[in-house]
Design a protein around this motif. Structure first.
Motif, PDB file in Angstrom:
ATOM      1  N   GLN A 113       6.996  59.723  50.857  1.00  0.00           N
ATOM      2  CA  GLN A 113       6.694  59.820  49.437  1.00  0.00           C
ATOM      3  C   GLN A 113       7.506  58.866  48.569  1.00  0.00           C
ATOM      4  N   PHE A 114       8.768  58.685  48.887  1.00  0.00           N
ATOM      5  CA  PHE A 114       9.597  57.828  48.050  1.00  0.00           C
ATOM      6  C   PHE A 114      10.758  57.283  48.877  1.00  0.00           C
ATOM      7  N   ALA A 115      11.402  56.269  48.363  1.00  0.00           N
ATOM      8  CA  ALA A 115      12.531  55.655  49.047  1.00  0.00           C
ATOM      9  C   ALA A 115      13.744  55.696  48.132  1.00  0.00           C
ATOM     10  N   VAL A 116      14.892  55.934  48.719  1.00  0.00           N
ATOM     11  CA  VAL A 116      16.155  55.884  47.988  1.00  0.00           C
ATOM     12  C   VAL A 116      16.815  54.574  48.371  1.00  0.00           C
ATOM     13  N   GLU A 117      17.104  53.769  47.396  1.00  0.00           N
ATOM     14  CA  GLU A 117      17.717  52.468  47.639  1.00  0.00           C
ATOM     15  C   GLU A 117      19.220  52.557  47.423  1.00  0.00           C
ATOM     16  N   ALA A 118      19.966  51.917  48.281  1.00  0.00           N
ATOM     17  CA  ALA A 118      21.414  51.838  48.127  1.00  0.00           C
ATOM     18  C   ALA A 118      21.804  50.364  48.230  1.00  0.00           C
ATOM     19  N   PRO A 119      22.674  49.896  47.356  1.00  0.00           N
ATOM     20  CA  PRO A 119      23.048  48.475  47.403  1.00  0.00           C
ATOM     21  C   PRO A 119      23.902  48.161  48.621  1.00  0.00           C
ATOM     22  N   ARG A 120      23.702  46.984  49.173  1.00  0.00           N
ATOM     23  CA  ARG A 120      24.577  46.492  50.234  1.00  0.00           C
ATOM     24  C   ARG A 120      25.743  45.808  49.541  1.00  0.00           C
ATOM     25  N   ILE A 121      26.935  46.207  49.890  1.00  0.00           N
ATOM     26  CA  ILE A 121      28.121  45.618  49.284  1.00  0.00           C
ATOM     27  C   ILE A 121      28.652  44.559  50.235  1.00  0.00           C
ATOM     28  N   THR A 122      28.645  43.313  49.778  1.00  0.00           N
ATOM     29  CA  THR A 122      29.091  42.195  50.594  1.00  0.00           C
ATOM     30  C   THR A 122      30.556  42.392  50.979  1.00  0.00           C
ATOM     31  N   PRO A 123      30.873  42.232  52.262  1.00  0.00           N
ATOM     32  CA  PRO A 123      32.246  42.467  52.713  1.00  0.00           C
ATOM     33  C   PRO A 123      33.188  41.310  52.374  1.00  0.00           C
ATOM     34  N   VAL A 124      33.723  41.351  51.147  1.00  0.00           N
ATOM     35  CA  VAL A 124      34.689  40.357  50.689  1.00  0.00           C
ATOM     36  C   VAL A 124      35.999  41.084  50.410  1.00  0.00           C
ATOM     37  N   ILE A 125      37.097  40.548  50.931  1.00  0.00           N
ATOM     38  CA  ILE A 125      38.414  41.149  50.746  1.00  0.00           C
ATOM     39  C   ILE A 125      38.845  40.956  49.290  1.00  0.00           C
ATOM     40  N   ASP A 126      39.080  42.076  48.577  1.00  0.00           N
ATOM     41  CA  ASP A 126      39.499  41.948  47.178  1.00  0.00           C
ATOM     42  C   ASP A 126      40.975  42.275  46.976  1.00  0.00           C
ATOM     43  N   SER A 127      41.622  42.836  47.987  1.00  0.00           N
ATOM     44  CA  SER A 127      43.073  43.042  47.924  1.00  0.00           C
ATOM     45  C   SER A 127      43.608  43.197  49.345  1.00  0.00           C
ATOM     46  N   VAL A 128      44.865  42.832  49.506  1.00  0.00           N
ATOM     47  CA  VAL A 128      45.534  42.950  50.801  1.00  0.00           C
ATOM     48  C   VAL A 128      46.822  43.733  50.560  1.00  0.00           C
ATOM     49  N   VAL A 129      46.992  44.836  51.277  1.00  0.00           N
ATOM     50  CA  VAL A 129      48.153  45.707  51.082  1.00  0.00           C
ATOM     51  C   VAL A 129      49.266  45.299  52.045  1.00  0.00           C
ATOM     52  N   VAL A 130      50.433  45.020  51.490  1.00  0.00           N
ATOM     53  CA  VAL A 130      51.587  44.602  52.282  1.00  0.00           C
ATOM     54  C   VAL A 130      51.906  45.670  53.331  1.00  0.00           C
ATOM     55  N   GLY A 131      52.103  45.206  54.571  1.00  0.00           N
ATOM     56  CA  GLY A 131      52.477  46.093  55.668  1.00  0.00           C
ATOM     57  C   GLY A 131      51.312  46.745  56.389  1.00  0.00           C
ATOM     58  N   MET A 132      50.105  46.572  55.864  1.00  0.00           N
ATOM     59  CA  MET A 132      48.932  47.165  56.501  1.00  0.00           C
ATOM     60  C   MET A 132      48.360  46.177  57.526  1.00  0.00           C
ATOM     61  N   PRO A 133      47.494  46.650  58.447  1.00  0.00           N
ATOM     62  CA  PRO A 133      46.984  45.794  59.514  1.00  0.00           C
ATOM     63  C   PRO A 133      46.342  44.487  59.037  1.00  0.00           C
ATOM     64  N   GLY A 134      45.563  44.535  57.980  1.00  0.00           N
ATOM     65  CA  GLY A 134      44.915  43.321  57.486  1.00  0.00           C
ATOM     66  C   GLY A 134      45.914  42.275  57.035  1.00  0.00           C
ATOM     67  N   GLN A 135      46.928  42.710  56.336  1.00  0.00           N
ATOM     68  CA  GLN A 135      47.965  41.779  55.870  1.00  0.00           C
ATOM     69  C   GLN A 135      48.745  41.214  57.044  1.00  0.00           C
ATOM     70  N   ARG A 136      49.105  42.080  57.991  1.00  0.00           N
ATOM     71  CA  ARG A 136      49.851  41.611  59.171  1.00  0.00           C
ATOM     72  C   ARG A 136      49.056  40.589  59.971  1.00  0.00           C
ATOM     73  N   ALA A 137      47.716  40.739  59.973  1.00  0.00           N
ATOM     74  CA  ALA A 137      46.862  39.830  60.746  1.00  0.00           C
ATOM     75  C   ALA A 137      46.600  38.519  60.019  1.00  0.00           C
ATOM     76  N   GLY A 138      46.798  38.507  58.697  1.00  0.00           N
ATOM     77  CA  GLY A 138      46.586  37.271  57.945  1.00  0.00           C
ATOM     78  C   GLY A 138      45.344  37.230  57.084  1.00  0.00           C
ATOM     79  N   LEU A 139      44.698  38.382  56.857  1.00  0.00           N
ATOM     80  CA  LEU A 139      43.562  38.389  55.937  1.00  0.00           C
ATOM     81  C   LEU A 139      44.037  37.994  54.547  1.00  0.00           C
ATOM     82  N   GLN A 140      43.149  37.319  53.796  1.00  0.00           N
ATOM     83  CA  GLN A 140      43.490  36.856  52.464  1.00  0.00           C
ATOM     84  C   GLN A 140      42.464  37.341  51.457  1.00  0.00           C
ATOM     85  N   VAL A 141      42.916  37.539  50.219  1.00  0.00           N
ATOM     86  CA  VAL A 141      42.001  37.887  49.139  1.00  0.00           C
ATOM     87  C   VAL A 141      40.937  36.791  49.056  1.00  0.00           C
TER      88      VAL A 141
END
Length: 86
Positions: free
Chosen positions: A9-37
């Motif tokens: 009968q109907f569809a519910v749409e949900a936006p796809r949120i593009t996976p872009v790093i907007d912050s990196v938390v010091v000491g967390m796995p992403g920061q330790r690995a070298g991810l960048q904003v």
């Protein structure tokens, strides 16, 4: 955008949120690995992703296990190995 049809009968749409790093938390796995904003995650363990949902599903299945994120950044493509906290 993706969604679900309910009873044909109907569809519910949900936006796809593009996976872009907007912050990196010091000491967390992403920061330790070298991810960048500003890094745009394009693949997890060689499998393409198009939304944060894709990224979370692929990373959350194996806490403590190294995961390779392919990211696009201003300097080009990079592969970053992250070990999610267990």
């Amino acid at each position: 955008v993706y969604g679900r049809t309910f009873g044909g009968q109907f569809a519910v749409e949900a936006p796809r949120i593009t996976p872009v790093i907007d912050s990196v938390v010091v000491g967390m796995p992403g920061q330790r690995a070298g991810l960048q904003v500003g890094d745009s995650v394009v693949a997890v363990d060689g499998r393409p992703v198009t939304s944060w949902g894709d990224v979370v599903r692929r990373i959350s299945t194996a806490p403590g296990t190294p995961v390779t994120l392919d990211v696009m950044r201003t300097s080009g493509r990079a592969s970053i190995t992250v070990v999610p906290d267990s």
